[in-house]
Design a protein around this motif. Structure first.
Motif, PDB file in Angstrom:
ATOM      1  N   ASN A  21       0.818  -1.169  -0.058  1.00 30.80           N
ATOM      2  CA  ASN A  21      -0.001   0.116  -0.029  1.00 30.80           C
ATOM      3  C   ASN A  21       0.960   1.198   0.044  1.00 30.80           C
ATOM      4  N   SER A  22       0.635   2.366  -0.613  1.00 31.17           N
ATOM      5  CA  SER A  22       1.367   3.492  -0.876  1.00 31.17           C
ATOM      6  C   SER A  22       1.287   4.281   0.526  1.00 31.17           C
ATOM      7  N   VAL A  23       0.071   4.114   1.335  1.00 30.70           N
ATOM      8  CA  VAL A  23       0.140   4.720   2.490  1.00 30.70           C
ATOM      9  C   VAL A  23      -0.148   3.633   3.698  1.00 30.70           C
ATOM     10  N   LEU A  24       0.563   3.686   4.479  1.00 29.47           N
ATOM     11  CA  LEU A  24       0.501   2.871   5.961  1.00 29.47           C
ATOM     12  C   LEU A  24      -0.808   3.740   6.712  1.00 29.47           C
ATOM     13  N   ALA A  25      -1.897   3.472   7.036  1.00 36.13           N
ATOM     14  CA  ALA A  25      -2.779   3.807   7.849  1.00 36.13           C
ATOM     15  C   ALA A  25      -2.466   4.109   9.251  1.00 36.13           C
ATOM     16  N   ALA A  26      -2.951   5.219   9.877  1.00 38.66           N
ATOM     17  CA  ALA A  26      -2.487   5.618  11.215  1.00 38.66           C
ATOM     18  C   ALA A  26      -2.824   4.451  12.164  1.00 38.66           C
ATOM     19  N   ASP A  27      -4.305   3.827  11.938  1.00 35.84           N
ATOM     20  CA  ASP A  27      -4.914   2.992  12.931  1.00 35.84           C
ATOM     21  C   ASP A  27      -4.303   1.478  12.403  1.00 35.84           C
ATOM     22  N   ARG A  28      -3.384   1.081  13.052  1.00 36.71           N
ATOM     23  CA  ARG A  28      -3.179  -0.172  12.728  1.00 36.71           C
ATOM     24  C   ARG A  28      -2.784  -0.958  13.993  1.00 36.71           C
ATOM     25  N   GLY A  29      -2.840  -2.523  13.788  1.00 34.44           N
ATOM     26  CA  GLY A  29      -2.726  -3.254  14.900  1.00 34.44           C
ATOM     27  C   GLY A  29      -1.129  -3.367  15.383  1.00 34.44           C
ATOM     28  N   PRO A  30      -0.755  -4.236  16.023  1.00 36.67           N
ATOM     29  CA  PRO A  30       0.561  -4.759  16.242  1.00 36.67           C
ATOM     30  C   PRO A  30       1.107  -5.300  14.996  1.00 36.67           C
ATOM     31  N   LEU A  31       2.520  -4.808  14.819  1.00 36.66           N
ATOM     32  CA  LEU A  31       3.086  -5.325  13.621  1.00 36.66           C
ATOM     33  C   LEU A  31       4.262  -6.419  13.956  1.00 36.66           C
ATOM     34  N   GLN A  32       4.480  -7.115  12.841  1.00 40.51           N
ATOM     35  CA  GLN A  32       5.365  -8.193  12.963  1.00 40.51           C
ATOM     36  C   GLN A  32       6.536  -8.093  12.089  1.00 40.51           C
ATOM     37  N   ILE A  33       7.572  -8.478  12.314  1.00 43.68           N
ATOM     38  CA  ILE A  33       8.848  -8.534  11.389  1.00 43.68           C
ATOM     39  C   ILE A  33       9.255  -9.935  11.213  1.00 43.68           C
ATOM     40  N   TYR A  34       9.448 -10.376   9.739  1.00 45.23           N
ATOM     41  CA  TYR A  34       9.609 -11.783   9.410  1.00 45.23           C
ATOM     42  C   TYR A  34      10.936 -11.713   8.633  1.00 45.23           C
ATOM     43  N   VAL A  35      11.744 -12.524   9.044  1.00 44.74           N
ATOM     44  CA  VAL A  35      13.109 -12.481   8.134  1.00 44.74           C
ATOM     45  C   VAL A  35      13.200 -13.855   7.654  1.00 44.74           C
ATOM     46  N   SER A  36      13.490 -14.257   6.315  1.00 46.64           N
ATOM     47  CA  SER A  36      13.529 -15.550   5.609  1.00 46.64           C
ATOM     48  C   SER A  36      15.124 -15.705   5.128  1.00 46.64           C
ATOM     49  N   LYS A  37      16.056 -16.465   5.640  1.00 45.81           N
ATOM     50  CA  LYS A  37      17.382 -16.735   5.419  1.00 45.81           C
ATOM     51  C   LYS A  37      17.484 -17.293   3.962  1.00 45.81           C
ATOM     52  N   ALA A  38      16.529 -18.153   3.744  1.00 43.92           N
ATOM     53  CA  ALA A  38      16.583 -18.695   2.354  1.00 43.92           C
ATOM     54  C   ALA A  38      16.220 -17.779   1.244  1.00 43.92           C
ATOM     55  N   MET A  39      15.813 -16.866   1.238  1.00 41.06           N
ATOM     56  CA  MET A  39      14.935 -15.835   0.408  1.00 41.06           C
ATOM     57  C   MET A  39      15.877 -14.557   0.726  1.00 41.06           C
ATOM     58  N   GLN A  40      16.542 -14.414   1.812  1.00 43.22           N
ATOM     59  CA  GLN A  40      17.413 -12.958   2.197  1.00 43.22           C
ATOM     60  C   GLN A  40      16.464 -11.997   2.122  1.00 43.22           C
ATOM     61  N   THR A  41      15.283 -12.016   2.727  1.00 43.53           N
ATOM     62  CA  THR A  41      14.171 -11.116   2.639  1.00 43.53           C
ATOM     63  C   THR A  41      13.771 -10.735   4.014  1.00 43.53           C
ATOM     64  N   LEU A  42      13.151  -9.534   4.235  1.00 46.18           N
ATOM     65  CA  LEU A  42      12.607  -9.298   5.498  1.00 46.18           C
ATOM     66  C   LEU A  42      10.881  -8.602   5.213  1.00 46.18           C
ATOM     67  N   THR A  43       9.861  -9.086   5.600  1.00 43.12           N
ATOM     68  CA  THR A  43       8.687  -8.536   5.532  1.00 43.12           C
ATOM     69  C   THR A  43       8.082  -8.159   6.884  1.00 43.12           C
ATOM     70  N   VAL A  44       7.346  -7.051   6.698  1.00 43.33           N
ATOM     71  CA  VAL A  44       6.575  -6.576   7.525  1.00 43.33           C
ATOM     72  C   VAL A  44       4.981  -6.889   7.556  1.00 43.33           C
ATOM     73  N   TYR A  45       4.563  -7.189   8.424  1.00 48.33           N
ATOM     74  CA  TYR A  45       2.867  -7.528   8.363  1.00 48.33           C
ATOM     75  C   TYR A  45       2.292  -6.745   9.526  1.00 48.33           C
ATOM     76  N   ASP A  46       0.957  -6.461   9.281  1.00 49.86           N
ATOM     77  CA  ASP A  46      -0.249  -6.264  10.049  1.00 49.86           C
ATOM     78  C   ASP A  46      -1.238  -7.160   9.981  1.00 49.86           C
ATOM     79  N   GLY A  47      -1.119  -7.948  10.999  1.00 50.76           N
ATOM     80  CA  GLY A  47      -1.897  -9.070  11.286  1.00 50.76           C
ATOM     81  C   GLY A  47      -1.372  -9.910   9.920  1.00 50.76           C
ATOM     82  N   ASP A  48      -2.419 -10.255   8.903  1.00 50.57           N
ATOM     83  CA  ASP A  48      -2.081 -11.313   7.945  1.00 50.57           C
ATOM     84  C   ASP A  48      -1.780 -10.334   6.499  1.00 50.57           C
ATOM     85  N   GLU A  49      -1.851  -9.077   6.653  1.00 50.92           N
ATOM     86  CA  GLU A  49      -1.538  -8.051   5.422  1.00 50.92           C
ATOM     87  C   GLU A  49      -0.205  -7.608   5.266  1.00 50.92           C
ATOM     88  N   LEU A  50       0.250  -7.858   4.372  1.00 51.30           N
ATOM     89  CA  LEU A  50       1.977  -7.743   4.134  1.00 51.30           C
ATOM     90  C   LEU A  50       1.901  -6.191   3.657  1.00 51.30           C
TER      91      LEU A  50
END
Length: 414
Positions: A21-50
């Motif tokens: 999303n081009s804009v992250l809304a102000a009212d979001r729940g707890p976010l989580q950071i996931y790092v995949s060593k196989a893919m060499q990527t980091l993703t941030v989720y709000d619930g199940d929304e990437l």
């Protein structure tokens, strides 16, 4: 936990980062950071929304980044490594006190760090500005995605009773958490119910709980033994969970009394069964639930595990959209690959390992837990946005200590 604010930017995945999303809304729940060593990527989720993703560089061979469930312990805009010749680590977010962190650095398309997770310039600064201490970071080999979970045994928020929590003179040391079959209370905050939206606001400000559900360790079993021996007139010394000389002498005395002194194993099943019968107690429970808040232990108790010979697996579950007055909460979970070595399985009495994350789900593990009503009530009156549950067979690891949440380090097969 993440600060809630409006944020707008858009970059490509093969560049430093990208937002769905081009804009992250102000009212979001707890976010989580996931790092995949196989893919060499980091993703941030709000619930199940990437929300966004970035390429990263994890540990090179010989300096592998550990996998597991972590949280941000410390943040510094500029930090120098005290291990690797004062190497600069801008926008450092510490995950372990032993030296693993997220920080800005050179990010080629392969693992190149000494164990930390390097982030591209720009993205490291953006992520740093979003996070607060306590935000969860889950590091895995293959990528994982949080999914909604619905299970009858999950905690449901409830309003606190007027008497609230109690202060206790019980002492818990984070690296040596132990308890008898009775719950232990420490430093519980007293929270009185208030009416209407003001009450919900106050309770929403309660720091999130960090809950670990695992198997009881030998230390906790020894503590039970010490209590029972002392009750029966055998002076086992301090109830500290340590098999010291006084405790060993008491065990030998009890075994002579029951004519089982030739029992080879110190804490043999035969000895434990005889002792619990003599003390008028039921069969010891197999599980332990421990709770931390703001990096400090506050509560723990024994719980039951059905079919304890089967592994529970390793699972991370986090709460969002907590409405205490409606008794509603949304939970999302990921199951994480974790292969326990044969000696550990034997020590834990596990004959059916939970190695396959597709076969042993978080729902399966939760369904096998027997959580006493008073324990559930204590936790549910403190449940707040961002509270999390870790389920793990392997207990408290060496990275969990003073000033940490529960850190679970996982192992890959082979």
């Amino acid at each position: 936990m993440f600060k809630r604010f409006a944020l707008a930017f858009s970059l490509g995945l093969m560049a430093s980062s990208a937002l769905t999303n081009s804009v992250l809304a102000a009212d979001r729940g707890p976010l989580q950071i996931y790092v995949s060593k196989a893919m060499q990527t980091l993703t941030v989720y709000d619930g199940d929304e990437l929300l966004m993703t970035s390429k990263v560089s994890t540990g090179k061979p010989g300096h592998t980044t550990p996998s597991g469930i972590f949280s941000i312990l410390e943040k510094r805009k500029y930090h120098e490594s005290n291990i690797y010749s004062n190497a600069p680590m801008p926008f450092m977010q510490r995950l372990t006190w032993s030296g693993i962190a997220l920080h800005e650095g050179k990010v080629p398309n392969y693992p190149a760090s000494h164990g930390c997770v390097r982030l591209p310039n720009g993205f490291a600064k953006t992520l740093f500005s979003m996070t607060e201490r306590g935000a969860h970071v889950i590091i895995t080999d293959e990528p994982v995605t949080p999914q909604p979970i619905f299970a009858a045994n999950l905690f449901v928020p409830r309003q606190p009773v007027p008497e609230g929590g109690l202060l206790s003179d019980a002492e818990l040391r984070p690296t040596k958490i132990e308890a008898s079959l009775k719950p232990v209370e420490v430093a519980m905050n007293e929270v009185l119910p208030r009416a209407g939206a003001a009450a919900q606001l106050v309770l929403d400000d309660e720091p999130p709980l960090r809950i670990l559900i695992t198997r009881r360790s030998q230390r906790e079993q020894v503590r039970d033994v010490q209590e029972m021996l002392t009750e029966l007139g055998f002076d086992a010394g301090a109830t500290d969970g340590v098999l010291g000389s006084q405790t060993l002498a008491a065990i030998r005395g009890y075994k002579r009394w029951k004519s089982i002194e030739k029992d080879g194993e110190i804490l043999s099943p035969r000895f434990i069964a005889a002792l619990t019968t003599s003390a008028g107690r039921g069969k010891p429970l197999d599980g332990q639930i421990m709770v931390r808040q703001k990096f400090k232990p506050i509560y723990e108790a024994a719980i039951g595990i059905r079919a304890p010979e089967k592994g529970l697996g390793t699972h991370f579950i986090e709460a969002s959209h907590v409405d205490r007055f409606k008794g509603k909460v949304e939970w999302r979970s990921v199951s994480i690959e974790n292969h326990l070595p044969a000696p550990t399985l034997k020590r834990l009495g596990i004959t059916e390992p939970a190695d396959d994350v597709n076969r042993v789900t978080a729902e399966d593990a939760l369904a096998r837990l027997d959580i006493p009503g008073d324990v559930r009530a204590k936790i549910e009156t403190m449940l707040s946005e961002g509270s999390s549950i870790t389920i793990s067979d392997s207990g408290i690891g060496p990275e969990t200590g003073d000033g940490t949440d529960f850190i679970t380090v996982t192992r890959k097969k082979g």
